[in-house]
Design an enzyme around this catalytic site. Structure first.
Site, PDB file in Angstrom:
ATOM      1  N   ASN A 107      34.530  46.413  53.895  1.00  0.00           N
ATOM      2  CA  ASN A 107      35.369  45.301  54.380  1.00  0.00           C
ATOM      3  C   ASN A 107      35.325  45.133  55.898  1.00  0.00           C
ATOM      4  O   ASN A 107      35.510  44.023  56.402  1.00  0.00           O
ATOM      5  CB  ASN A 107      36.814  45.563  53.915  1.00  0.00           C
ATOM      6  CG  ASN A 107      37.831  44.767  54.696  1.00  0.00           C
ATOM      7  OD1 ASN A 107      38.065  43.590  54.426  1.00  0.00           O
ATOM      8  ND2 ASN A 107      38.439  45.385  55.710  1.00  0.00           N
TER       9      ASN A 107
ATOM     10  N   TYR B 256      27.422  34.787  61.903  1.00  0.00           N
ATOM     11  CA  TYR B 256      28.374  35.287  60.889  1.00  0.00           C
ATOM     12  C   TYR B 256      27.977  34.781  59.507  1.00  0.00           C
ATOM     13  O   TYR B 256      27.925  35.537  58.536  1.00  0.00           O
ATOM     14  CB  TYR B 256      29.782  34.828  61.275  1.00  0.00           C
ATOM     15  CG  TYR B 256      30.872  35.256  60.324  1.00  0.00           C
ATOM     16  CD1 TYR B 256      31.322  36.573  60.293  1.00  0.00           C
ATOM     17  CD2 TYR B 256      31.488  34.329  59.472  1.00  0.00           C
ATOM     18  CE1 TYR B 256      32.349  36.962  59.429  1.00  0.00           C
ATOM     19  CE2 TYR B 256      32.509  34.708  58.605  1.00  0.00           C
ATOM     20  CZ  TYR B 256      32.928  36.023  58.590  1.00  0.00           C
ATOM     21  OH  TYR B 256      33.945  36.416  57.736  1.00  0.00           O
TER      22      TYR B 256
ATOM     23  N   LYS C 101      26.866  36.995  56.339  1.00  0.00           N
ATOM     24  CA  LYS C 101      27.667  36.957  55.103  1.00  0.00           C
ATOM     25  C   LYS C 101      26.819  36.480  53.917  1.00  0.00           C
ATOM     26  O   LYS C 101      27.053  36.916  52.785  1.00  0.00           O
ATOM     27  CB  LYS C 101      28.913  36.081  55.291  1.00  0.00           C
ATOM     28  CG  LYS C 101      29.999  36.732  56.138  1.00  0.00           C
ATOM     29  CD  LYS C 101      30.522  38.024  55.503  1.00  0.00           C
ATOM     30  CE  LYS C 101      31.827  38.504  56.124  1.00  0.00           C
ATOM     31  NZ  LYS C 101      32.251  39.824  55.601  1.00  0.00           N
TER      32      LYS C 101
ATOM     33  N   THR D 176      45.117  36.696  58.596  1.00  0.00           N
ATOM     34  CA  THR D 176      44.973  37.988  59.290  1.00  0.00           C
ATOM     35  C   THR D 176      44.806  37.708  60.785  1.00  0.00           C
ATOM     36  O   THR D 176      44.635  36.554  61.195  1.00  0.00           O
ATOM     37  CB  THR D 176      43.723  38.753  58.814  1.00  0.00           C
ATOM     38  OG1 THR D 176      42.563  38.060  59.271  1.00  0.00           O
ATOM     39  CG2 THR D 176      43.675  38.893  57.304  1.00  0.00           C
TER      40      THR D 176
HETATM   41  P1  NDP Z   1      40.961  41.996  60.867  1.00  0.00           P
HETATM   42  O1  NDP Z   1      40.458  41.766  62.236  1.00  0.00           O
HETATM   43  O2  NDP Z   1      42.365  41.658  60.538  1.00  0.00           O
HETATM   44  O3  NDP Z   1      40.729  43.545  60.468  1.00  0.00           O
HETATM   45  C1  NDP Z   1      39.463  44.108  60.614  1.00  0.00           C
HETATM   46  C2  NDP Z   1      39.512  45.558  60.189  1.00  0.00           C
HETATM   47  O4  NDP Z   1      38.192  46.115  60.316  1.00  0.00           O
HETATM   48  C3  NDP Z   1      40.414  46.397  61.058  1.00  0.00           C
HETATM   49  O5  NDP Z   1      40.939  47.467  60.277  1.00  0.00           O
HETATM   50  C4  NDP Z   1      39.454  46.931  62.108  1.00  0.00           C
HETATM   51  O6  NDP Z   1      39.991  48.105  62.681  1.00  0.00           O
HETATM   52  C5  NDP Z   1      38.214  47.196  61.252  1.00  0.00           C
HETATM   53  N1  NDP Z   1      36.939  47.158  61.956  1.00  0.00           N
HETATM   54  C6  NDP Z   1      36.383  46.105  62.606  1.00  0.00           C
HETATM   55  N2  NDP Z   1      35.179  46.437  63.104  1.00  0.00           N
HETATM   56  C7  NDP Z   1      34.973  47.731  62.745  1.00  0.00           C
HETATM   57  C8  NDP Z   1      33.920  48.650  62.952  1.00  0.00           C
HETATM   58  N3  NDP Z   1      32.817  48.303  63.634  1.00  0.00           N
HETATM   59  N4  NDP Z   1      34.024  49.900  62.435  1.00  0.00           N
HETATM   60  C9  NDP Z   1      35.126  50.271  61.755  1.00  0.00           C
HETATM   61  N5  NDP Z   1      36.160  49.445  61.515  1.00  0.00           N
HETATM   62  C10 NDP Z   1      36.085  48.195  62.006  1.00  0.00           C
HETATM   63  O7  NDP Z   1      39.918  41.239  59.905  1.00  0.00           O
HETATM   64  P2  NDP Z   1      40.147  40.600  58.463  1.00  0.00           P
HETATM   65  O8  NDP Z   1      41.025  41.451  57.668  1.00  0.00           O
HETATM   66  O9  NDP Z   1      40.435  39.171  58.633  1.00  0.00           O
HETATM   67  O10 NDP Z   1      38.637  40.679  57.909  1.00  0.00           O
HETATM   68  C11 NDP Z   1      38.214  41.729  57.035  1.00  0.00           C
HETATM   69  C12 NDP Z   1      36.933  41.290  56.356  1.00  0.00           C
HETATM   70  O11 NDP Z   1      37.164  40.085  55.636  1.00  0.00           O
HETATM   71  C13 NDP Z   1      35.774  40.993  57.312  1.00  0.00           C
HETATM   72  O12 NDP Z   1      34.567  41.441  56.720  1.00  0.00           O
HETATM   73  C14 NDP Z   1      35.791  39.481  57.400  1.00  0.00           C
HETATM   74  O13 NDP Z   1      34.524  38.957  57.732  1.00  0.00           O
HETATM   75  C15 NDP Z   1      36.203  39.125  55.984  1.00  0.00           C
HETATM   76  N6  NDP Z   1      36.759  37.793  55.848  1.00  0.00           N
HETATM   77  C16 NDP Z   1      37.903  37.426  56.517  1.00  0.00           C
HETATM   78  C17 NDP Z   1      38.403  36.148  56.350  1.00  0.00           C
HETATM   79  C18 NDP Z   1      39.645  35.700  57.046  1.00  0.00           C
HETATM   80  O14 NDP Z   1      39.905  34.465  57.003  1.00  0.00           O
HETATM   81  N7  NDP Z   1      40.422  36.559  57.659  1.00  0.00           N
HETATM   82  C19 NDP Z   1      37.753  35.166  55.464  1.00  0.00           C
HETATM   83  C20 NDP Z   1      36.573  35.665  54.817  1.00  0.00           C
HETATM   84  C21 NDP Z   1      36.107  36.929  55.004  1.00  0.00           C
HETATM   85  P3  NDP Z   1      39.624  48.539  64.199  1.00  0.00           P
HETATM   86  O15 NDP Z   1      39.604  47.287  65.031  1.00  0.00           O
HETATM   87  O16 NDP Z   1      40.668  49.520  64.579  1.00  0.00           O
HETATM   88  O17 NDP Z   1      38.272  49.174  64.066  1.00  0.00           O
END
Ligand code: NDP
Length: 261
Positions: free
Chosen positions: A92, A157, A161, A192
């Site tokens: 994720n 992106y 994806k 989010t």
């Molecule tokens: P958030 O920014 O809310 O959360 C991202 C999470 O990923 C955090 O826990 C962050 O923690 C962690 N993270 C990010 N980069 C890394 C890394 N390189 N290594 C380890 N941990 C990482 O994002 P979302 O919850 O919105 O998104 C989650 C997924 O869902 C993504 O893949 C996104 O592309 C996908 N998505 C989101 C959508 C949306 O509208 N929100 C729609 C469609 C898909 P930390 O920063 O502490 O590392």
């Protein structure tokens, strides 16, 4: 949400005795997935880069264990996963970078590919042998509606994806007879930090309030609101269920109908 509560009850303890790894499980969609898997009885480990949000997720009871790591450090993943086995892997973690294609730094393509393709591929490679040995496993990749359609201004992106859905389909066929399934969950715009920060950015650039930007944005969507992280998590728990053994290689779209409008 009454429907959500029913879903939680249906899956209550159905995953008892299973272990799960959720990357990016400290915030947003990943946090909701960790919570839902924990409620379903799994022993859940989350990965993130920042200790404070990992600790907060554990304090909330969303997961049992945390690992602090950057999933794009592929060498680091090899040592991190040594000796570890998980029944369920949820890829994720990730972010989105937006800029018109002509102004996009080539490094952004490498970064998007590292987060959304290379890291999920490497974790799958590392954890798959134990799943195959056990004859049970679930790999669930978090794609996006950007896995199945184009969006302007986020070419890197969108490309990454699309790629993760391709990996999902290819790997699903390789493991189809072995008790392991590989699927993607493809959310639409979900409430989010990733989306709310981008709304705040648009608000700053256009002189509107973040609430106005959000209201205009969702008024054009069939659902009339953003998707909730728990709604995405529900699809993940469904795919993780042992009874989902014949759902393989799919991209389950959770977007309130946006992609078919
Ligand atoms: P958030 O920014 O809310 O959360 C991202 C999470 O990923 C955090 O826990 C962050 O923690 C962690 N993270 C990010 N980069 C890394 C890394 N390189 N290594 C380890 N941990 C990482 O994002 P979302 O919850 O919105 O998104 C989650 C997924 O869902 C993504 O893949 C996104 O592309 C996908 N998505 C989101 C959508 C949306 O509208 N929100 C729609 C469609 C898909 P930390 O920063 O502490 O590392």
């Amino acid at each position: 949400m009454a429907g959500q509560r029913q879903g939680e009850q249906y899956h209550q303890q159905r995953l008892a005795g299973l272990t799960a790894l959720v990357t990016g499980g400290s915030r947003g969609i990943g946090l909701a997935i960790a919570q839902a898997l924990t409620q379903a009885g799994c022993e859940v480990t989350i990965i993130g880069r920042h200790a404070a949000s990992l600790d907060e997720a554990l304090r909330q009871g969303a997961a049992h264990h945390s690992l602090r790591a950057d999933v794009t450090d592929l060498g680091g993943l090899v040592s991190l996963m040594a000796g570890r086995h998980f029944d369920i892997l949820v890829n994720n973690a990730g972010s989105a970078v937006s800029a018109p294609f002509s102004q996009q730094d080539p490094a952004v393509f490498a970064a998007m590919s590292a987060q959304h393709l290379a890291a999920p591929a490497e974790l799958s490679r590392l954890l798959l042998p134990a799943m195959l040995g056990k004859g049970f496993g679930r790999i669930i990749n978090i794609g996006s509606t950007a896995s199945v359609q184009g969006y302007q201004g986020v070419a890197a992106y969108v490309a990454a994806k699309h790629a993760i859905l391709g990996l999902t389909r290819a790997l699903a066929l390789e493991v189809a007879k072995k008790g392991v399934t590989v699927n993607a969950v493809c959310p639409g715009f979900t409430a989010t930090d990733m989306i709310l920060d981008s709304m705040a950015d648009t608000a700053r650039k256009t002189g509107q309030s973040p609430e106005e930007v959000l209201a205009k944005f969702v008024s054009r969507k069939p659902l009339g609101r953003l998707v909730e992280p728990a709604e995405v998590a529900f699809a993940v728990v469904m795919l993780a269920d042992p009874l989902a053994s014949a759902i393989n290689g799919q991209g389950v779209i959770v977007d309130g109908g946006e992609s078919i409008a």
